[in-house]
Design a protein around this motif. Sequence first.
Motif, mmCIF file in Angstrom:
data_model
loop_
_atom_site.group_PDB
_atom_site.id
_atom_site.type_symbol
_atom_site.label_atom_id
_atom_site.label_comp_id
_atom_site.label_asym_id
_atom_site.label_seq_id
_atom_site.Cartn_x
_atom_site.Cartn_y
_atom_site.Cartn_z
ATOM 1 N N ALA A 115 -11.810 58.992 87.339
ATOM 2 C CA ALA A 115 -10.579 58.765 88.110
ATOM 3 C C ALA A 115 -10.029 57.360 87.848
ATOM 4 O O ALA A 115 -8.817 57.181 87.665
ATOM 5 N N ALA A 116 -10.910 56.357 87.823
ATOM 6 C CA ALA A 116 -10.473 54.985 87.564
ATOM 7 C C ALA A 116 -9.902 54.853 86.152
ATOM 8 O O ALA A 116 -8.904 54.158 85.941
ATOM 9 N N ALA A 117 -10.520 55.520 85.195
ATOM 10 C CA ALA A 117 -10.019 55.482 83.815
ATOM 11 C C ALA A 117 -8.630 56.113 83.732
ATOM 12 O O ALA A 117 -7.736 55.571 83.078
ATOM 13 N N ARG A 118 -8.455 57.241 84.391
ATOM 14 C CA ARG A 118 -7.126 57.880 84.434
ATOM 15 C C ARG A 118 -6.098 56.932 85.045
ATOM 16 O O ARG A 118 -4.993 56.796 84.538
ATOM 17 N N ASP A 119 -6.474 56.290 86.142
ATOM 18 C CA ASP A 119 -5.563 55.375 86.839
ATOM 19 C C ASP A 119 -5.141 54.205 85.958
ATOM 20 O O ASP A 119 -4.048 53.661 86.140
ATOM 21 N N THR A 120 -6.003 53.785 85.038
ATOM 22 C CA THR A 120 -5.657 52.664 84.160
ATOM 23 C C THR A 120 -4.998 53.130 82.868
ATOM 24 O O THR A 120 -4.663 52.305 82.026
ATOM 25 N N GLY A 121 -4.830 54.443 82.696
ATOM 26 C CA GLY A 121 -4.130 54.967 81.530
ATOM 27 C C GLY A 121 -4.994 55.208 80.309
ATOM 28 O O GLY A 121 -4.474 55.405 79.207
ATOM 29 N N ILE A 122 -6.295 55.216 80.474
ATOM 30 C CA ILE A 122 -7.186 55.507 79.346
ATOM 31 C C ILE A 122 -7.085 57.007 79.041
ATOM 32 O O ILE A 122 -7.324 57.829 79.928
ATOM 33 N N PRO A 123 -6.748 57.384 77.799
ATOM 34 C CA PRO A 123 -6.564 58.808 77.495
ATOM 35 C C PRO A 123 -7.836 59.569 77.109
ATOM 36 O O PRO A 123 -7.902 60.776 77.263
ATOM 37 N N THR A 124 -8.850 58.858 76.617
ATOM 38 C CA THR A 124 -10.066 59.504 76.114
ATOM 39 C C THR A 124 -11.268 58.618 76.387
ATOM 40 O O THR A 124 -11.177 57.397 76.279
ATOM 41 N N ILE A 125 -12.390 59.245 76.726
ATOM 42 C CA ILE A 125 -13.675 58.559 76.913
ATOM 43 C C ILE A 125 -14.677 59.223 75.972
ATOM 44 O O ILE A 125 -14.663 60.445 75.805
ATOM 45 N N SER A 126 -15.575 58.435 75.400
ATOM 46 C CA SER A 126 -16.647 58.995 74.572
ATOM 47 C C SER A 126 -18.001 58.650 75.175
ATOM 48 O O SER A 126 -18.118 57.783 76.043
ATOM 49 N N LEU A 127 -19.031 59.331 74.694
ATOM 50 C CA LEU A 127 -20.408 59.021 75.060
ATOM 51 C C LEU A 127 -21.333 59.612 74.023
ATOM 52 O O LEU A 127 -20.936 60.459 73.228
ATOM 53 N N SER A 128 -22.567 59.161 74.048
ATOM 54 C CA SER A 128 -23.627 59.747 73.240
ATOM 55 C C SER A 128 -24.778 60.072 74.176
ATOM 56 O O SER A 128 -25.109 59.270 75.054
ATOM 57 N N VAL A 129 -25.356 61.249 74.000
ATOM 58 C CA VAL A 129 -26.474 61.664 74.850
ATOM 59 C C VAL A 129 -27.467 62.439 73.992
ATOM 60 O O VAL A 129 -27.078 63.185 73.080
ATOM 61 N N GLU A 130 -28.735 62.237 74.274
ATOM 62 C CA GLU A 130 -29.758 63.007 73.571
ATOM 63 C C GLU A 130 -29.693 64.450 74.053
ATOM 64 O O GLU A 130 -29.453 64.713 75.237
ATOM 65 N N THR A 131 -29.900 65.380 73.134
ATOM 66 C CA THR A 131 -29.693 66.794 73.448
ATOM 67 C C THR A 131 -30.693 67.333 74.469
ATOM 68 O O THR A 131 -30.416 68.339 75.117
ATOM 69 N N ASP A 132 -31.823 66.663 74.669
ATOM 70 C CA ASP A 132 -32.783 67.114 75.677
ATOM 71 C C ASP A 132 -32.667 66.338 76.991
ATOM 72 O O ASP A 132 -33.470 66.530 77.901
ATOM 73 N N ASN A 133 -31.656 65.494 77.119
ATOM 74 C CA ASN A 133 -31.447 64.724 78.343
ATOM 75 C C ASN A 133 -30.773 65.618 79.383
ATOM 76 O O ASN A 133 -29.767 66.268 79.102
ATOM 77 N N PHE A 134 -31.310 65.628 80.597
ATOM 78 C CA PHE A 134 -30.766 66.455 81.676
ATOM 79 C C PHE A 134 -29.321 66.095 82.001
ATOM 80 O O PHE A 134 -28.590 66.902 82.561
ATOM 81 N N ALA A 135 -28.868 64.895 81.655
ATOM 82 C CA ALA A 135 -27.483 64.479 81.915
ATOM 83 C C ALA A 135 -26.482 65.236 81.048
ATOM 84 O O ALA A 135 -25.299 65.303 81.396
ATOM 85 N N LEU A 136 -26.933 65.829 79.963
ATOM 86 C CA LEU A 136 -26.031 66.585 79.093
ATOM 87 C C LEU A 136 -25.270 67.649 79.881
ATOM 88 O O LEU A 136 -24.053 67.798 79.719
ATOM 89 N N ARG A 137 -25.947 68.353 80.751
ATOM 90 C CA ARG A 137 -25.290 69.395 81.558
ATOM 91 C C ARG A 137 -24.210 68.799 82.462
ATOM 92 O O ARG A 137 -23.132 69.370 82.613
#
Length: 160
Positions: A115-137
Amino acid sequence: MAVVLRPAVASDADFLTDMVVAAAFWRPDGPSGSRDDVLLTPELAHYVAGWPQPGDLGVIAESDRPVGAAWLRFFTAEDPGYGFIDATVPELSMGVARAWRGRGVGRSLLTALIAAARDTGIPTISLSVETDNFALRLYQDVGFEPVRAESGSVTMTLQL
């Protein structure tokens, strides 16, 4: 206990470093790491070095003390993050203290940061996550989509 969210500020730098430790060494069965491990590893240290820099945006979750954080930082092609797309796309970092995982803190942090990123006009966010990390879901649930996979990790983006 209730969790309150607030913007990340300069005095949160040490806690953000702790959250890089939580994110980088997330496996319950090890390996483990420390602040020194993060700060002495350039590929990890640049996620928090000099916090905050122009363009940095972050959210802290607190109970009686900070328990989690999510933040965005822009990188360059000369010093890319693990989820680097290009210099116009900030990369998400997030960590939640082990005792607070599985309680919705990560989802709350992620939702607030988006929400904060949208409010500041950021159009895209990226990330990297290990495929077995529970955060992927979690990342998939909020709309991140894979753009690149390599040796056990996936780079994802979210279009805002």
